[in-house]
Motif scaffolding. Structure first.
Motif, PDB file in Angstrom:
ATOM      1  N   SER A 205      46.107  35.852 -35.134  1.00  0.00           N
ATOM      2  CA  SER A 205      44.710  35.487 -35.367  1.00  0.00           C
ATOM      3  C   SER A 205      44.651  34.008 -35.696  1.00  0.00           C
ATOM      4  O   SER A 205      45.163  33.577 -36.734  1.00  0.00           O
ATOM      5  CB  SER A 205      44.153  36.318 -36.534  1.00  0.00           C
ATOM      6  OG  SER A 205      43.075  35.649 -37.172  1.00  0.00           O
ATOM      7  N   ASP A 207      42.201  31.107 -36.640  1.00  0.00           N
ATOM      8  CA  ASP A 207      40.854  30.716 -37.091  1.00  0.00           C
ATOM      9  C   ASP A 207      39.804  31.763 -36.711  1.00  0.00           C
ATOM     10  O   ASP A 207      38.738  31.421 -36.178  1.00  0.00           O
ATOM     11  CB  ASP A 207      40.457  29.363 -36.497  1.00  0.00           C
ATOM     12  CG  ASP A 207      41.400  28.233 -36.866  1.00  0.00           C
ATOM     13  OD1 ASP A 207      42.302  28.449 -37.686  1.00  0.00           O
ATOM     14  OD2 ASP A 207      41.242  27.128 -36.309  1.00  0.00           O
ATOM     15  N   ALA A 213      39.879  37.709 -39.616  1.00  0.00           N
ATOM     16  CA  ALA A 213      40.777  37.791 -40.763  1.00  0.00           C
ATOM     17  C   ALA A 213      40.076  37.585 -42.100  1.00  0.00           C
ATOM     18  O   ALA A 213      40.593  37.970 -43.144  1.00  0.00           O
ATOM     19  CB  ALA A 213      41.902  36.770 -40.611  1.00  0.00           C
ATOM     20  N   LYS A 214      38.899  36.992 -42.099  1.00  0.00           N
ATOM     21  CA  LYS A 214      38.205  36.678 -43.352  1.00  0.00           C
ATOM     22  C   LYS A 214      37.737  37.945 -44.067  1.00  0.00           C
ATOM     23  O   LYS A 214      37.190  38.860 -43.445  1.00  0.00           O
ATOM     24  CB  LYS A 214      36.998  35.797 -43.051  1.00  0.00           C
ATOM     25  CG  LYS A 214      36.077  35.565 -44.235  1.00  0.00           C
ATOM     26  CD  LYS A 214      34.709  35.081 -43.797  1.00  0.00           C
ATOM     27  CE  LYS A 214      33.735  35.118 -44.975  1.00  0.00           C
ATOM     28  NZ  LYS A 214      32.364  34.758 -44.568  1.00  0.00           N
ATOM     29  N   GLN A 254      38.381  43.440 -44.257  1.00  0.00           N
ATOM     30  CA  GLN A 254      39.224  42.948 -43.173  1.00  0.00           C
ATOM     31  C   GLN A 254      40.713  42.935 -43.500  1.00  0.00           C
ATOM     32  O   GLN A 254      41.540  42.955 -42.587  1.00  0.00           O
ATOM     33  CB  GLN A 254      38.755  41.567 -42.726  1.00  0.00           C
ATOM     34  CG  GLN A 254      37.340  41.550 -42.138  1.00  0.00           C
ATOM     35  CD  GLN A 254      37.151  42.522 -40.995  1.00  0.00           C
ATOM     36  OE1 GLN A 254      36.476  43.552 -41.137  1.00  0.00           O
ATOM     37  NE2 GLN A 254      37.755  42.230 -39.853  1.00  0.00           N
ATOM     38  N   VAL A 268      48.455  35.061 -39.387  1.00  0.00           N
ATOM     39  CA  VAL A 268      47.132  34.523 -39.715  1.00  0.00           C
ATOM     40  C   VAL A 268      47.238  33.012 -39.818  1.00  0.00           C
ATOM     41  O   VAL A 268      48.053  32.487 -40.589  1.00  0.00           O
ATOM     42  CB  VAL A 268      46.592  35.116 -41.026  1.00  0.00           C
ATOM     43  CG1 VAL A 268      45.275  34.446 -41.421  1.00  0.00           C
ATOM     44  CG2 VAL A 268      46.391  36.627 -40.889  1.00  0.00           C
ATOM     45  N   SER A 270      44.936  29.468 -40.354  1.00  0.00           N
ATOM     46  CA  SER A 270      43.680  28.906 -40.819  1.00  0.00           C
ATOM     47  C   SER A 270      43.737  27.386 -40.698  1.00  0.00           C
ATOM     48  O   SER A 270      44.800  26.817 -40.442  1.00  0.00           O
ATOM     49  CB  SER A 270      43.430  29.301 -42.284  1.00  0.00           C
ATOM     50  OG  SER A 270      43.435  30.699 -42.459  1.00  0.00           O
ATOM     51  N   GLU A 282      40.407  34.048 -45.383  1.00  0.00           N
ATOM     52  CA  GLU A 282      41.479  34.518 -44.492  1.00  0.00           C
ATOM     53  C   GLU A 282      42.789  34.651 -45.263  1.00  0.00           C
ATOM     54  O   GLU A 282      43.541  35.620 -45.086  1.00  0.00           O
ATOM     55  CB  GLU A 282      41.641  33.543 -43.322  1.00  0.00           C
ATOM     56  CG  GLU A 282      40.427  33.497 -42.402  1.00  0.00           C
ATOM     57  CD  GLU A 282      40.548  32.447 -41.303  1.00  0.00           C
ATOM     58  OE1 GLU A 282      40.108  32.719 -40.175  1.00  0.00           O
ATOM     59  OE2 GLU A 282      41.093  31.354 -41.577  1.00  0.00           O
ATOM     60  N   SER A 285      42.706  37.754 -47.458  1.00  0.00           N
ATOM     61  CA  SER A 285      42.899  38.958 -46.653  1.00  0.00           C
ATOM     62  C   SER A 285      44.370  39.154 -46.320  1.00  0.00           C
ATOM     63  O   SER A 285      44.903  40.273 -46.387  1.00  0.00           O
ATOM     64  CB  SER A 285      42.067  38.841 -45.373  1.00  0.00           C
ATOM     65  OG  SER A 285      42.095  40.023 -44.622  1.00  0.00           O
ATOM     66  N   TYR A 286      45.043  38.071 -45.982  1.00  0.00           N
ATOM     67  CA  TYR A 286      46.476  38.117 -45.674  1.00  0.00           C
ATOM     68  C   TYR A 286      47.260  38.661 -46.868  1.00  0.00           C
ATOM     69  O   TYR A 286      48.101  39.559 -46.730  1.00  0.00           O
ATOM     70  CB  TYR A 286      46.934  36.709 -45.305  1.00  0.00           C
ATOM     71  CG  TYR A 286      48.410  36.551 -45.034  1.00  0.00           C
ATOM     72  CD1 TYR A 286      48.963  36.919 -43.810  1.00  0.00           C
ATOM     73  CD2 TYR A 286      49.262  36.010 -45.997  1.00  0.00           C
ATOM     74  CE1 TYR A 286      50.323  36.754 -43.548  1.00  0.00           C
ATOM     75  CE2 TYR A 286      50.616  35.841 -45.745  1.00  0.00           C
ATOM     76  CZ  TYR A 286      51.140  36.215 -44.524  1.00  0.00           C
ATOM     77  OH  TYR A 286      52.477  36.052 -44.274  1.00  0.00           O
ATOM     78  N   TYR A 323      52.007  33.120 -41.965  1.00  0.00           N
ATOM     79  CA  TYR A 323      50.755  32.426 -42.287  1.00  0.00           C
ATOM     80  C   TYR A 323      50.970  30.923 -42.193  1.00  0.00           C
ATOM     81  O   TYR A 323      52.042  30.411 -42.541  1.00  0.00           O
ATOM     82  CB  TYR A 323      50.300  32.781 -43.709  1.00  0.00           C
ATOM     83  CG  TYR A 323      49.042  32.052 -44.125  1.00  0.00           C
ATOM     84  CD1 TYR A 323      47.794  32.554 -43.799  1.00  0.00           C
ATOM     85  CD2 TYR A 323      49.117  30.830 -44.805  1.00  0.00           C
ATOM     86  CE1 TYR A 323      46.637  31.867 -44.153  1.00  0.00           C
ATOM     87  CE2 TYR A 323      47.966  30.135 -45.156  1.00  0.00           C
ATOM     88  CZ  TYR A 323      46.728  30.660 -44.823  1.00  0.00           C
ATOM     89  OH  TYR A 323      45.591  29.973 -45.154  1.00  0.00           O
TER      90      TYR A 323
END
Length: 348
Positions: A205, A207, A213-214, A254, A268, A270, A282, A285-286, A323
């Motif tokens: 994912s 952005d 992901a948010k 999410q 993920v 960002s 995001e 969430s991760y 991440y």
């Protein structure tokens, strides 16, 4: 583990279908592949164009998958890009969003799915692809039927069907080493594809923001559910609009979508200045998905701390979760690809 896989996971998957992404299209009645290939003189690889035609109860639809593979050696893995821009042509790009020459030069393959052909990103014509092959064009869609994002995720699974054929194997592509990747709206689709289809060992994912992901319950930060439903009414089913301004009523959030990808690797990404996608949401969430990964012995996020923000421009990699927070704004950039290609994502 048994309770998660046999009870909670199916419950969450159904809840995401019922409340967020909509009912997924069924498998096609038939699928055919029309292939054309040849040397790619514009980059460091070979190119193949595949037209995938699916048949449903209401008709047929076709969409394109383009493959770019290294000229020598077996690909170390394949990145299946949900190309929502329709920007990947028969010759590869050299940088940014879909840098095929960079990817093949690093020893990987790129498979680019033309998502615009799967379902046009337009509120007036989004059905004029695979959706109308399953629902009669003259009839309204059910309120809980998936729209564009769901169709793109479904298209990624049909691309995976092709990558499991002998024809794809002739390129050296290993279907057990395919990462489905999407940026922004394509990132929402990649997460939904990976949550539903366990054949993807890696799900990226980039952005993806709201309904990606948010965390949904950070609805007042960045793009809200009501804003996304108003600005893009064709992305999600009508049932999702019940949560406009009411994210707290959602029965899912999410981080649970990310958890559905386990034990596959979730990635993920960002960007520091991407306020609309809410990078902190995001990141949260991760972190919140890690307890489910821990059920598989994969709960190490790779992060040195849970404190926001982590160091920008650094790749954090655990055994099943990855991440990074990139400097700059919204985009799928060379800097992102440098991390993806250098992180050995297919290894635990």
């Amino acid at each position: 583990m048994g309770q998660w896989e046999q009870q909670r996971r199916p419950e969450l998957l159904k809840s995401f279908q019922d409340n967020v992404y909509g009912t997924t299209l069924p498998a096609p009645t038939t699928t055919t592949y029309d292939e054309a290939g040849g040397d790619n003189t514009a980059g460091s690889g070979s190119a193949r164009k595949v037209t995938i035609t699916v048949t449903g109860p209401a008709g047929q639809a076709s969409f394109t998958l383009r493959l770019f593979t290294p000229t020598s050696g077996t690909p170390k893995g394949t990145f299946l890009l949900i190309d929502h821009r329709g920007s990947v042509g028969d010759t590869p790009g050299s940088g940014g969003y879909a840098p095929a020459s960079k990817i093949t030069g690093a020893g990987y393959a790129l498979a680019a799915l033309n998502a615009e052909q799967v379902a046009p990103d337009d509120p007036g014509s989004y059905r004029n692809g695979v959706i109308n092959a399953f629902y009669p064009a003259g009839q309204d869609l059910p309120a809980d039927a998936g729209r564009t994002i769901s169709a793109w995720a479904w298209g990624a699974s049909r691309a995976m069907d092709y990558l499991q054929t002998d024809a794809a194997a002739s390129t050296g592509i290993d279907p057990s080493r395919v990462a489905v990747i999407g940026h922004s709206r394509g990132g929402k689709a990649s997460l939904w594809a990976g949550a539903q289809d366990p054949r993807f060992p890696v799900v990226v994912s980039n952005d993806s923001g709201s309904t990606g992901a948010k965390l949904a319950r950070r609805d007042t930060t960045g793009e809200s559910i009501s804003a996304i439903n108003s600005g893009f009414p064709h992305w999600f089913p009508d049932t999702y609009k019940r949560y406009d301004g009411n994210a707290g009523a959602l029965p899912v959030d999410q981080h649970e979508l990310l958890a559905l990808i386990a034990p596959g690797r979730v990635v993920v990404a960002s960007a520091v200045d991407d306020a609309n996608a809410d990078p902190q949401g995001e990141f949260g969430s991760y972190l919140a998905a890690a307890p489910v990964y821990a059920l598989y012995g994969l709960g190490d996020t790779g992060l040195p701390s849970t404190t926001w923000p982590p160091a920008a421009g650094t790749s954090f990699r655990g055994p099943g979760m990855s991440y990074h927070l990139r400097p700059g704004g919204h985009g799928l950039t060379d800097a992102d690809w440098d991390i993806y290609l250098g992180s050995d994502l297919f290894q635990r």
